[in-house]
Design an enzyme around this catalytic site. Structure first.
Site, PDB file in Angstrom:
ATOM      1  N   TYR A 142       0.882  -1.382   0.198  1.00  0.00           N
ATOM      2  CA  TYR A 142       0.058  -0.349   0.181  1.00  0.00           C
ATOM      3  C   TYR A 142       1.251   1.306   0.085  1.00  0.00           C
ATOM      4  O   TYR A 142       0.868   1.961  -0.394  1.00  0.00           O
ATOM      5  CB  TYR A 142      -1.097  -0.290   1.508  1.00  0.00           C
ATOM      6  N   LYS A 187       4.205 -15.241   3.700  1.00  0.00           N
ATOM      7  CA  LYS A 187       4.151 -15.877   2.629  1.00  0.00           C
ATOM      8  C   LYS A 187       5.587 -17.151   2.459  1.00  0.00           C
ATOM      9  O   LYS A 187       6.102 -16.161   1.288  1.00  0.00           O
ATOM     10  CB  LYS A 187       3.036 -15.498   1.188  1.00  0.00           C
ATOM     11  N   ASP A 219      -2.823 -18.882   2.701  1.00  0.00           N
ATOM     12  CA  ASP A 219      -4.113 -19.015   1.914  1.00  0.00           C
ATOM     13  C   ASP A 219      -4.361 -20.673   2.830  1.00  0.00           C
ATOM     14  O   ASP A 219      -6.057 -20.243   3.406  1.00  0.00           O
ATOM     15  CB  ASP A 219      -3.038 -19.868   0.788  1.00  0.00           C
ATOM     16  N   ASP A 243      -5.482  -6.698   5.286  1.00  0.00           N
ATOM     17  CA  ASP A 243      -7.010  -6.180   4.638  1.00  0.00           C
ATOM     18  C   ASP A 243      -8.002  -6.991   4.841  1.00  0.00           C
ATOM     19  O   ASP A 243      -8.285  -7.474   4.616  1.00  0.00           O
ATOM     20  CB  ASP A 243      -6.306  -4.938   3.775  1.00  0.00           C
ATOM     21  N   ASP A 247     -11.279  -8.541   7.134  1.00  0.00           N
ATOM     22  CA  ASP A 247     -12.895  -8.624   5.822  1.00  0.00           C
ATOM     23  C   ASP A 247     -13.510 -10.303   5.898  1.00  0.00           C
ATOM     24  O   ASP A 247     -14.584 -10.692   5.961  1.00  0.00           O
ATOM     25  CB  ASP A 247     -12.858  -8.313   4.353  1.00  0.00           C
TER      26      ASP A 247
END
Length: 353
Positions: A142, A187, A219, A243, A247
């Site tokens: 970001y 990851k 994942d 993020d 959610d």
């Protein structure tokens, strides 16, 4: 206690839920004898329309002068549907986080017994789920170097050791206050930035011997959140992964309108719901104000006002038990309540205690 609160209502449903959060905070402060003042400021699309900047200098000054920020939501489809727009509402949110040094986003995920049926997941999976996701907020893709062209683009997922150390310290300390289980999500099998995260976490873990620390690829973590959300106690991860995962966590509770958050760091802390501006619902009085109101509870608790936060949570629980709910979580055949009506009911409950 005297509290100065900056109020950033923002866009879409933001102004509607913001009013309810302010009203609840006023009611609690009055009951406990606190003096609270509110200063409103522009951000997001509303600020772009007014002054051409999604987070103007005047708003930054209001935030810096406050003890805390009560933020609602930003975003507008005028900008979402215009890929060539040079200024976007979301840039205001990123600017606020960066300029206030808000590197730690604290997002609790919990279930409410009376709303278990609203979760798309089976009751036996989600009942009792209660964990906190700690998301790094001012680094990663970001904020990294970017290039955007017609045929080629990139975003750089850059992290430094100090950035990783400070967010991991927050996570370990949260785990110490809870069930002493920390899951570091990365990851590391693919990304160099994730390998730095894992290396630093492994170096820090011996400093917290009481905490069981495990490591999980993002994942796998996403799958585990759906299969066995009760596995988690405290989860920590980088900006982009956080993020997405937080959610996803709203599926556990049954509605994004139930989840609050806090962003903390070097300067004024910000308390906000995790949902967006939902422009399609603007002005319809159907947005759920509970995430905004629960953000007020987190604000009180941040300043050590545990009883005040407890009363807010008690009022929210009572409203849900009484089926005083906005449409997306109302029981079939239940009475219709809007944003205002839910907020007013909670204020009346607080006043009656």
């Amino acid at each position: 206690m005297k509290l100065k609160i900056a109020v950033l209502a923002g866009d879409g449903i933001g102004p509607e839920i913001s009013v309810q959060g302010v009203n609840v905070m006023q009611a609690v402060c009055q009951k406990f004898g606190h003096e609270v003042t509110f200063t409103e400021a522009l951000c997001g699309a509303a600020a772009i329309d007014a002054v051409g900047d999604p987070f103007p200098a005047e708003t930054l000054k209001v935030c810096q002068d406050a003890d805390a920020v009560l933020f609602s939501a930003i975003g507008d489809p005028r900008f979402d549907n215009n890929p060539s727009a040079k200024v976007r509402p979301e840039q205001g949110l990123l600017a606020m986080r960066k300029q206030l040094g808000l590197f730690a986003n604290i997002r609790p995920v919990q279930t409410f017994d009376c709303l278990i049926a609203k979760s798309p997941l089976r009751e036996d999976l989600v009942r009792g789920a209660d964990f906190v996701c700690i998301r790094e907020l001012t680094g990663g893709m970001y904020f990294g170097e970017k290039k955007e062209g017609d045929d080629y683009a990139y975003d750089t997922n850059a992290y430094s050791r100090p950035e990783v150390e400070r967010i991991l310290k927050v996570a370990f300390e949260y785990a110490m206050r809870r069930r002493r289980h920390l899951t570091v999500v990365d990851k590391a099998n693919v990304l160099a930035s994730s390998r730095l995260w894992r290396k630093v976490a492994q170096e820090m873990a011996p400093n917290y011997p009481e905490v069981t620390t495990d490591y999980m690829y993002v994942d796998n973590a996403a799958m585990r959140m759906i299969q066995d959300p009760r596995f988690f106690d405290v989860m920590v991860t980088e900006n982009t992964f956080g993020d997405i995962l937080t959610d996803e966590g709203s599926c556990i509770s049954g509605s994004m309108g139930l989840l609050p958050s806090a962003s903390t760091g070097e300067s004024t802390p910000v308390f906000e719901p995790i949902h967006g501006s939902w422009p399609q619902a603007k002005g319809l009085n159907i947005a759920n104000p509970l995430a905004q109101i629960l953000s007020v509870a987190m604000l009180f608790e941040y300043f050590g006002l545990a009883e005040e936060g407890k009363l807010v949570r008690q009022a929210v629980d009572a409203s849900l038990d009484a089926n005083v709910r906005t449409p997306e979580i109302q029981v079939e055949g239940g009475e219709k309540y809007g944003t205002r009506e839910v907020g007013e009911w909670i204020v009346n409950y607080i006043n009656a205690q």
